[in-house]
Design an enzyme around this catalytic site. Structure first.
Site, short mmCIF file in Angstrom:
data_model
loop_
_atom_site.label_atom_id
_atom_site.label_comp_id
_atom_site.label_asym_id
_atom_site.label_seq_id
_atom_site.Cartn_x
_atom_site.Cartn_y
_atom_site.Cartn_z
N SER A 1 30.23 -2.45 -10.21
CA SER A 1 29.77 -3.25 -9.07
C SER A 1 28.36 -3.81 -9.31
O SER A 1 28.03 -4.90 -8.83
CB SER A 1 29.83 -2.45 -7.77
OG SER A 1 28.85 -1.44 -7.76
N ASN A 2 27.53 -3.09 -10.06
CA ASN A 2 26.20 -3.63 -10.37
C ASN A 2 26.28 -4.82 -11.33
O ASN A 2 25.52 -5.78 -11.21
CB ASN A 2 25.30 -2.53 -10.94
CG ASN A 2 24.68 -1.68 -9.85
OD1 ASN A 2 23.82 -2.14 -9.11
ND2 ASN A 2 25.16 -0.45 -9.72
N ASN B 1 17.81 0.79 -17.18
CA ASN B 1 18.91 1.56 -16.59
C ASN B 1 18.74 1.53 -15.08
O ASN B 1 17.62 1.51 -14.58
CB ASN B 1 18.84 3.01 -17.10
CG ASN B 1 19.92 3.89 -16.49
OD1 ASN B 1 21.10 3.52 -16.45
ND2 ASN B 1 19.53 5.07 -16.01
N HIS C 1 19.52 3.86 -11.81
CA HIS C 1 19.85 5.26 -11.51
C HIS C 1 19.84 5.46 -10.00
O HIS C 1 18.91 5.00 -9.32
CB HIS C 1 18.82 6.19 -12.18
CG HIS C 1 19.11 7.63 -11.93
ND1 HIS C 1 20.11 8.31 -12.59
CD2 HIS C 1 18.56 8.51 -11.05
CE1 HIS C 1 20.16 9.55 -12.15
NE2 HIS C 1 19.24 9.70 -11.22
N ASP D 1 17.07 9.56 -17.97
CA ASP D 1 16.60 9.13 -16.64
C ASP D 1 15.08 9.25 -16.49
O ASP D 1 14.57 9.61 -15.41
CB ASP D 1 17.33 9.91 -15.53
CG ASP D 1 18.82 9.64 -15.55
OD1 ASP D 1 19.22 8.54 -15.97
OD2 ASP D 1 19.60 10.54 -15.18
N GLU E 1 21.09 -1.05 -4.51
CA GLU E 1 21.15 -1.24 -5.98
C GLU E 1 21.52 -2.69 -6.31
O GLU E 1 21.01 -3.28 -7.25
CB GLU E 1 22.20 -0.31 -6.60
CG GLU E 1 21.81 1.15 -6.59
CD GLU E 1 22.83 2.01 -7.33
OE1 GLU E 1 23.37 1.58 -8.35
OE2 GLU E 1 23.10 3.13 -6.85
C1 GRF Z 1 25.47 3.29 -9.87
O1 GRF Z 1 25.27 4.12 -8.76
C2 GRF Z 1 24.31 3.38 -10.81
O2 GRF Z 1 23.10 3.62 -10.19
C3 GRF Z 1 24.68 4.58 -11.67
O3 GRF Z 1 26.07 4.50 -11.82
C4 GRF Z 1 26.63 3.79 -10.73
C5 GRF Z 1 27.40 2.66 -11.31
O4 GRF Z 1 28.13 1.98 -10.33
N1 GRF Z 1 23.97 4.58 -12.92
P1 GRF Z 1 28.84 0.61 -10.70
O5 GRF Z 1 29.72 0.91 -11.91
O6 GRF Z 1 27.79 -0.38 -11.02
O7 GRF Z 1 29.65 0.25 -9.48
#
Ligand code: GRF
Length: 248
Positions: free
Chosen positions: A36-37, A129, A131, A167, A196
Site C-alpha cells: 500500500s505504501n 525505510n 517503519h 530500524d 504512512e
Molecule cells: C508498513 O506498515 C510499513 O511501515 C512497514 O511494513 C508495512 C508495509 O505495508 N515497514 P504495505 O506493504 O506498504 O501496505
C-alpha cells in the site's frame, strides 16, 4: 487509498510539472507484501505529474504489491530468497539488480528481509525505510501491539535512512497519531497507515529534489520550498487530526 484524481487539492499541478522534482528520477521500491505504501508513492507521483522510472523488487512471489506493480506496467523483479543458498548470495543478487538500475533512491516499503552489512556498503546514503513506530521506540515487529501493551499516548511512523543496524539510521520524517482508549491493534495500525501514505511520498520527493541534507547525523531542510504546492512542502513531523480524541 485515494485515487490520483482526488488525492491532492492541487492536482492541477499534474502534467508538465516535473520541475517540481528536477530531471527524471529512477526509484527502486522493495516490497514483500501488500504494497500500500508503494501505491501511495505511485499515486502521489501520478497526481503531480512526476516523471519516474520505477523498479519494483520483491522477495515474495505472492506479494500483492508486486502483482499491483505488474498490473500498472511498472518494471518488476522477483528475487525469491528461497532460491538462494545463503543470505549473502541473495543480498549479492539484490545489490546487482539495483546497481544495474542505477537508482537515485532505494525505498524499503514493507520489505521484510534483514540485509547484510556488505549490502549497505554498496548503497550507503541511498536508501530509506518506512517503519510503523516513532523510532527509536519499537524497532522490529508488532509495533502496534507493543505500543498498546505499554499504554503509550502517542504512536506513529518514521521514514529513516537505512544503516546496518535494524530500524536505526538518521530520521527523515515522522508522523504522530494519538492512541485512543478504545483502540485495538487493527484500528491503531489503520490510523498509522493512513499517515504512512502521506509521510512516505513527502519524504521521498523531498530527498529526490535534494531539499534535505544530512548534517551531523540529522536530516535538515536546506532549501526553500515556498514555490511548491502545500502538500509537497516537506515537514519533519506530520500530526494526525485526531491526536487528542480522549481529552480529560
Ligand atoms: C508498513 O506498515 C510499513 O511501515 C512497514 O511494513 C508495512 C508495509 O505495508 N515497514 P504495505 O506493504 O506498504 O501496505
Amino acid at each position: 487509498m485515494t485515487s490520483p484524481s482526488n488525492a491532492h487539492p492541487s492536482s492541477h499541478y499534474a502534467g508538465a510539472k516535473n520541475w517540481l522534482l528536477g530531471h527524471r528520477k529512477r526509484l527502486a521500491v522493495l516490497v514483500s507484501g501488500r504494497g500500500s505504501n508503494l501505491q501511495a508513492l505511485y499515486q502521489s507521483a501520478s497526481a503531480h505529474g512526476f516523471a519516474i522510472d520505477w523498479l519494483i523488487v520483491s522477495n515474495q512471489k505472492e506479494s500483492y504489491g508486486l502483482a499491483w506493480a505488474l498490473e500498472h506496467g511498472l518494471s518488476t523483479q522477483l528475487l525469491n530468497h528461497r532460491d538462494f543458498d545463503s543470505r549473502e548470495a541473495f543480498d549479492q543478487a539484490l545489490a546487482d539488480q539495483l546497481k544495474a538500475f542505477e537508482p537515485d533512491l532505494v525505498v524499503l516499503a514493507g520489505f521484510m528481509r534483514v540485509l547484510s552489512p556488505a549490502f549497505f556498503a554498496r548503497f550507503q546514503g541511498l536508501m530509506i525505510n518506512i517503519h510503523p513506530s516513532l523510532l527509536p521506540s519499537y524497532p522490529g515487529l508488532q509495533t502496534h501491539r507493543r505500543a498498546l501493551q505499554d499504554g503509550v499516548a502517542f504512536h506513529g511512523a518514521t521514514v529513516h535512512s537505512v544503516t546496518p543496524e535494524l530500524d536505526h539510521g538518521p530520521i527523515v520524517a515522522q508522523a504522530v497519531v494519538g492512541v485512543h482508549a478504545e483502540d485495538d491493534e487493527y484500528v491503531l495500525s489503520a490510523r498509522v497507515l493512513e499517515m504512512e501514505h502521506r509521510l512516505l511520498p513527502m519524504a521521498t520527493w523531498a530527498l529526490l529534489r535534494g531539499d534535505l541534507q544530512l548534517q551531523k547525523g540529522r536530516w535538515l531542510l536546506t532549501r526553500s520550498q515556498s514555490n511548491l504546492p502545500q502538500e509537497l512542502q516537506f515537514s519533519q513531523c506530520l500530526v494526525h487530526p485526531l491526536l487528542n480524541a480522549n481529552p480529560i
